[in-house]
Design a protein around this motif. Structure first.
Motif, PDB file in Angstrom:
ATOM      1  N   ARG A  59      10.882  -4.960   2.830  1.00 56.18           N
ATOM      2  CA  ARG A  59      10.248  -3.788   2.217  1.00 56.18           C
ATOM      3  C   ARG A  59      10.460  -2.502   3.016  1.00 56.18           C
ATOM      4  O   ARG A  59      10.384  -1.414   2.463  1.00 56.18           O
ATOM      5  N   GLN A  60      10.664  -2.617   4.321  1.00 55.27           N
ATOM      6  CA  GLN A  60      10.857  -1.466   5.204  1.00 55.27           C
ATOM      7  C   GLN A  60       9.782  -0.392   4.976  1.00 55.27           C
ATOM      8  O   GLN A  60      10.078   0.736   4.559  1.00 55.27           O
ATOM      9  N   PRO A  61       8.510  -0.712   5.232  1.00 54.38           N
ATOM     10  CA  PRO A  61       7.418   0.241   4.992  1.00 54.38           C
ATOM     11  C   PRO A  61       7.582   1.477   5.876  1.00 54.38           C
ATOM     12  O   PRO A  61       8.026   1.392   7.022  1.00 54.38           O
ATOM     13  N   SER A  62       7.183   2.611   5.304  1.00 56.02           N
ATOM     14  CA  SER A  62       7.336   3.865   6.034  1.00 56.02           C
ATOM     15  C   SER A  62       6.003   4.456   6.478  1.00 56.02           C
ATOM     16  O   SER A  62       5.972   5.498   7.132  1.00 56.02           O
ATOM     17  N   SER A  63       4.892   3.806   6.119  1.00 56.60           N
ATOM     18  CA  SER A  63       3.571   4.310   6.511  1.00 56.60           C
ATOM     19  C   SER A  63       2.652   3.131   6.772  1.00 56.60           C
ATOM     20  O   SER A  63       2.944   1.987   6.394  1.00 56.60           O
ATOM     21  N   LEU A  64       1.518   3.411   7.417  1.00 58.16           N
ATOM     22  CA  LEU A  64       0.553   2.350   7.693  1.00 58.16           C
ATOM     23  C   LEU A  64       0.006   1.748   6.407  1.00 58.16           C
ATOM     24  O   LEU A  64      -0.234   0.539   6.320  1.00 58.16           O
ATOM     25  N   MET A  65      -0.190   2.585   5.380  1.00 54.82           N
ATOM     26  CA  MET A  65      -0.689   2.070   4.111  1.00 54.82           C
ATOM     27  C   MET A  65       0.336   1.143   3.466  1.00 54.82           C
ATOM     28  O   MET A  65      -0.015   0.099   2.918  1.00 54.82           O
ATOM     29  N   ASN A  66       1.626   1.518   3.522  1.00 48.62           N
ATOM     30  CA  ASN A  66       2.666   0.625   3.005  1.00 48.62           C
ATOM     31  C   ASN A  66       2.682  -0.691   3.771  1.00 48.62           C
ATOM     32  O   ASN A  66       2.851  -1.772   3.194  1.00 48.62           O
ATOM     33  N   LEU A  67       2.521  -0.600   5.092  1.00 46.51           N
ATOM     34  CA  LEU A  67       2.540  -1.802   5.925  1.00 46.51           C
ATOM     35  C   LEU A  67       1.348  -2.697   5.613  1.00 46.51           C
ATOM     36  O   LEU A  67       1.468  -3.929   5.590  1.00 46.51           O
ATOM     37  N   LEU A  68       0.192  -2.113   5.348  1.00 42.51           N
ATOM     38  CA  LEU A  68      -1.006  -2.895   5.055  1.00 42.51           C
ATOM     39  C   LEU A  68      -0.854  -3.709   3.778  1.00 42.51           C
ATOM     40  O   LEU A  68      -1.484  -4.754   3.617  1.00 42.51           O
ATOM     41  N   SER A  69       0.011  -3.257   2.868  1.00 33.65           N
ATOM     42  CA  SER A  69       0.206  -3.982   1.603  1.00 33.65           C
ATOM     43  C   SER A  69       1.062  -5.229   1.764  1.00 33.65           C
ATOM     44  O   SER A  69       1.166  -6.040   0.847  1.00 33.65           O
ATOM     45  N   VAL A  70       1.692  -5.390   2.923  1.00 31.52           N
ATOM     46  CA  VAL A  70       2.525  -6.568   3.173  1.00 31.52           C
ATOM     47  C   VAL A  70       1.617  -7.769   3.432  1.00 31.52           C
ATOM     48  O   VAL A  70       0.685  -7.700   4.231  1.00 31.52           O
ATOM     49  N   LYS A  71       1.889  -8.869   2.759  1.00 34.34           N
ATOM     50  CA  LYS A  71       1.109 -10.088   2.937  1.00 34.34           C
ATOM     51  C   LYS A  71       1.207 -10.570   4.380  1.00 34.34           C
ATOM     52  O   LYS A  71       2.295 -10.699   4.927  1.00 34.34           O
ATOM     53  N   GLY A  72       0.056 -10.810   4.999  1.00 36.22           N
ATOM     54  CA  GLY A  72       0.034 -11.260   6.388  1.00 36.22           C
ATOM     55  C   GLY A  72      -0.334 -10.155   7.358  1.00 36.22           C
ATOM     56  O   GLY A  72      -0.512 -10.418   8.549  1.00 36.22           O
ATOM     57  N   VAL A  73      -0.452  -8.911   6.853  1.00 34.16           N
ATOM     58  CA  VAL A  73      -0.851  -7.788   7.702  1.00 34.16           C
ATOM     59  C   VAL A  73      -2.274  -7.385   7.316  1.00 34.16           C
ATOM     60  O   VAL A  73      -2.498  -6.849   6.236  1.00 34.16           O
ATOM     61  N   GLY A  74      -3.235  -7.682   8.171  1.00 36.05           N
ATOM     62  CA  GLY A  74      -4.611  -7.289   7.929  1.00 36.05           C
ATOM     63  C   GLY A  74      -4.956  -6.043   8.724  1.00 36.05           C
ATOM     64  O   GLY A  74      -4.146  -5.505   9.486  1.00 36.05           O
ATOM     65  N   GLU A  75      -6.201  -5.595   8.543  1.00 35.70           N
ATOM     66  CA  GLU A  75      -6.608  -4.364   9.212  1.00 35.70           C
ATOM     67  C   GLU A  75      -6.590  -4.504  10.735  1.00 35.70           C
ATOM     68  O   GLU A  75      -6.231  -3.567  11.458  1.00 35.70           O
ATOM     69  N   THR A  76      -6.984  -5.673  11.239  1.00 36.94           N
ATOM     70  CA  THR A  76      -7.006  -5.871  12.689  1.00 36.94           C
ATOM     71  C   THR A  76      -5.597  -5.776  13.273  1.00 36.94           C
ATOM     72  O   THR A  76      -5.347  -5.058  14.251  1.00 36.94           O
ATOM     73  N   LYS A  77      -4.653  -6.491  12.665  1.00 41.26           N
ATOM     74  CA  LYS A  77      -3.277  -6.466  13.174  1.00 41.26           C
ATOM     75  C   LYS A  77      -2.609  -5.123  12.897  1.00 41.26           C
ATOM     76  O   LYS A  77      -1.716  -4.703  13.641  1.00 41.26           O
ATOM     77  N   LEU A  78      -3.052  -4.456  11.826  1.00 41.51           N
ATOM     78  CA  LEU A  78      -2.504  -3.127  11.558  1.00 41.51           C
ATOM     79  C   LEU A  78      -2.857  -2.175  12.697  1.00 41.51           C
ATOM     80  O   LEU A  78      -2.010  -1.417  13.179  1.00 41.51           O
ATOM     81  N   GLY A  79      -4.133  -2.215  13.131  1.00 43.70           N
ATOM     82  CA  GLY A  79      -4.545  -1.350  14.225  1.00 43.70           C
ATOM     83  C   GLY A  79      -3.902  -1.725  15.540  1.00 43.70           C
ATOM     84  O   GLY A  79      -3.611  -0.864  16.391  1.00 43.70           O
TER      85      GLY A  79
END
Length: 695
Positions: A656-676
């Motif tokens: 998917r090559q996300p370009s923002s934190l919100m795009n990255l958060l939509s990836v399955k397996g990425v939760g808020e804790t790991k996002l931060g």
């Protein structure tokens, strides 16, 4: 059956809202009554209304009725329901509580003095008996011997008859049966010398007093005229003897049970008393409750298919449940590469359910043995999902695990790790603590202890697969990390429980996990009767679910290990075998692997790498960059690589090559804790990879 229009207004109000079969049971004439009540059919509601009916019509005063259950919780629930129906004074107690109350009253009057001291644990005296018989007195051995003492006494088996009884029942014993018989006999002498009694003595002594002392029999039978016994399929011979003594020649007995929920024969329970009720009590009324108000029709249909494969005598008594709720989602069967992937996926699904409004306390993860809990405790903690462990200590609070970690911690300071891979070193260290790496020996507590410690070996294999150069120090750091996470507040959380501990409970969403042959049915189930009890255990697990039900198993224990496991034979109902009839609704739920990048369905060859050709080509270089970043990050944080992100998540990010934190958060397996924790670093890797591709 009495017509509703012939009933008094009070009785009409009492049966209002009951279905036809429940009403039939409530209004049945006095005398022997057997209610065959399937899971979720409202048995507690039915028997409490039955008791209220007998009181309202003047058949009995409340003080003349004794309702017997198997747990204090069930007894309390029954008393509460009776109070809400305006009935006060009915005794609702467990077998032991009822017998103890009677013994405390009669003992001083007929024997003088106070009732001997009641010991609530056999452990100390069984240990003394074992020592005097010169057998092992380890904690596990003493616990298992105590279980054999209870089984023999609950089944009315004398020590000299114990070896033959063990052979007849194909029962596994912690020692040769002749040695166990000597310990049982010695236990009785130790107890007598100490002038104390145990719970079996309470039941036995009360039954004996009624049978042999006419005044006691007259007073007990004068006090209690009618009896209700819940979960009658779980009654053992000693409890049945006491019940028969209470009754005498009378037949005012109502029993409630379900042969398909017989899962405690290893403790002495005998479903024969339920199955033979109509033969032993001529003229008995038998009512079947088959309308399931707990589970959706989809869950009920699966439960019926699983139990329909049963054989033997209990199969003839099985009930066919009919779901009464509105339709819900079909149960799903999922297969995972390894146990860590299974646990991680279930933790993510729990988080999704909670986010969508399901209370954590309405979700349960159920497994066959308590040693399976650790991987789910860890996965839920990593996903920031609160949990509670029911019926057992948390993994890191178990004595054998605390002791094993002490040995591993000591090995960090003393071991030479230059030659041996971590799993071999861990096996050698744990063997020095008394653990046998060759396999579990015995049954009961000893087997549970072996499985718990073996989970530490499994963790070492998992870390070694991710990094062949992983050290003992890294293993201990990982254990510390998991232990700390497991001590988070867990008052309102997802329930982790064994299938046995889940009996009598229910949740909106249930995950039945680890369903491979060798675990369910468990490997030590060798006889046809033992295998059938394992089938009933799965049936109990399925019928705990109100709406959402997922069944799953892993092909291997650890990542990278050979995929040698086969799904439980009880799951054949999901396939198209010659004796199964899987409805289209279930077939539509068969697992479809989709591309981590674009989401399209994959062929088996594409599924092995997790993406289609287009996404694989565009994301391959970035995927390798992400793997390199993950390895460096895991080493700097002193955690295994999969704790950062698993390969499936990295593949999705690369595609998917996300370009923002919100795009990255939509990836399955990425939760808020790991996002931060990792989000900004991941985006930097993605940006660097994208610019490199552009050049």
């Amino acid at each position: 059956m009495t017509e509703p229009r012939d009933l008094s207004p009070d009785v009409q109000r009492l049966v209002a809202g009951l279905d036809a079969e429940q009403t039939e049971a409530v209004l049945a004439p006095r005398g022997p009554l057997c209610i065959l009540a399937g899971a979720g059919t409202g048995k507690t509601r039915t028997i409490t209304h039955r008791i209220a009916y007998l009181v309202q019509t003047g058949e009995f005063s409340p003080q003349q009725l004794l309702a017997v259950t198997f747990t204090a919780r069930a007894a309390g629930e029954m008393r509460g329901r009776l109070r809400s129906l305006g009935v006060q004074g009915v005794q609702a107690r467990t077998f032991h509580a009822a017998a103890l109350r009677q013994m405390s009253y009669f003992w001083p009057r007929h024997f003088g003095g106070h009732l001997p001291e009641l010991v609530t644990s056999k452990f100390r005296m069984v240990g003394q008996a074992a020592a005097r018989e010169r057998v092992s007195t380890t904690n596990d051995m003493v616990r298992d011997l105590a279980s054999e003492v209870e089984w023999a006494r609950s089944c009315l088996i004398a020590p000299e008859d114990y070896p033959a009884a063990v052979q007849r029942s194909a029962r596994e014993t912690p020692l040769p049966a002749e040695q166990v018989a000597k310990v049982i006999a010695r236990y009785e002498s130790v107890k007598k010398r100490a002038e104390v009694i145990d719970f079996e003595d309470i039941l036995m002594s009360m039954a004996y007093m009624i049978e042999s002392v006419p005044d006691v029999a007259r007073e007990v039978r004068g006090q209690y005229r009618g009896f209700v016994v819940d979960e009658y399929q779980d009654v053992n011979p000693l409890q049945q003897r006491l019940l028969s003594a209470w009754l005498g020649e009378r037949d005012d007995l109502c029993v409630v049970g379900d042969a398909s929920q017989t899962i405690y024969t290893f403790t002495g329970a005998r479903p024969d008393y339920l199955l033979d009720f109509a033969d032993r009590h001529k003229g008995a009324t038998v009512v079947q409750l088959e309308r399931d108000y707990r589970s959706t029709p989809q869950v009920v249909a699966l439960a019926n298919r699983v139990i329909s494969g049963s054989a033997g005598r209990l199969a003839k008594a099985r009930l066919r449940l009919v779901g009464q709720r509105q339709d819900g989602p079909s149960p799903t069967l999922r297969t995972f590469d390894d146990e860590q992937s299974e646990a991680a996926a279930i933790a993510r699904r729990c988080a999704e359910l909670i986010e969508n409004g399901t209370a954590p306390a309405e979700i349960a993860v159920l497994f066959r043995i308590n040693a399976q809990s650790e991987v789910y405790e860890s996965a839920l903690a990593d996903a920031d999902v609160p949990y509670v462990v029911r019926g057992a200590e948390k993994f890191f609070e178990r004595a054998e695990i605390r002791e094993a970690i002490v040995f591993l911690r000591a090995a960090v300071r003393t071991a030479d790790e230059s030659e041996d891979p971590l799993p071999d070193l861990v096996r050698r260290v744990l063997a020095s603590s008394g653990w046998d790496p060759s396999g579990a020996l015995g049954q009961g507590a000893a087997r549970e202890r072996w499985e718990s410690i073996n989970a530490l070996v499994g963790l070492a294999e998992e870390l070694h697969a991710a990094d062949p150069y992983v050290t003992m120090e890294a293993l201990v750091a990982e254990l510390d990390h998991r232990s700390a996470a497991a001590h988070a507040p867990t008052i309102q959380g997802v329930t982790l429980a064994s299938l046995h501990a889940a009996k009598g409970l229910e949740w909106d969403a249930v995950f039945l996990v680890g369903l491979h042959d060798g675990m369910l049915p468990i490997s030590r189930a060798r006889t046809p009767e033992q295998v059938e009890e394992e089938r009933r255990l799965m049936y109990v697990g399925i019928t705990r679910a109100r709406e959402h039900l997922q069944l799953s198993f892993a092909l291997a224990r650890n990542a990278g290990a050979r995929a040698s496991r086969k799904q439980s034979r009880f799951l054949d109902v999901f396939g198209g075998g010659p004796t199964s009839s899987t409805p289209p609704a279930v077939r539509r739920k068969a697992k479809v692997t989709r591309c981590a990048g674009c989401g399209q369905a994959l062929t088996p060859q594409q599924a092995s790498r997790g993406s289609c050709e287009r996404c694989a080509t565009s994301g391959n270089t970035l995927f390798e960059r992400l793997r390199s970043w993950r390895l460096e990050t895991s080493r700097s944080h002193e955690v295994p690589p999969y704790v950062v992100f698993d390969d499936e998540t990295l593949a999705a990010i690369a595609a998917r090559q996300p370009s923002s934190l919100m795009n990255l958060l939509s990836v399955k397996g990425v939760g808020e804790t790991k996002l931060g924790r990792y989000g900004s670093a991941v985006l930097e890797v993605v940006a660097a990879g994208s610019s490199g591709a552009a050049k």
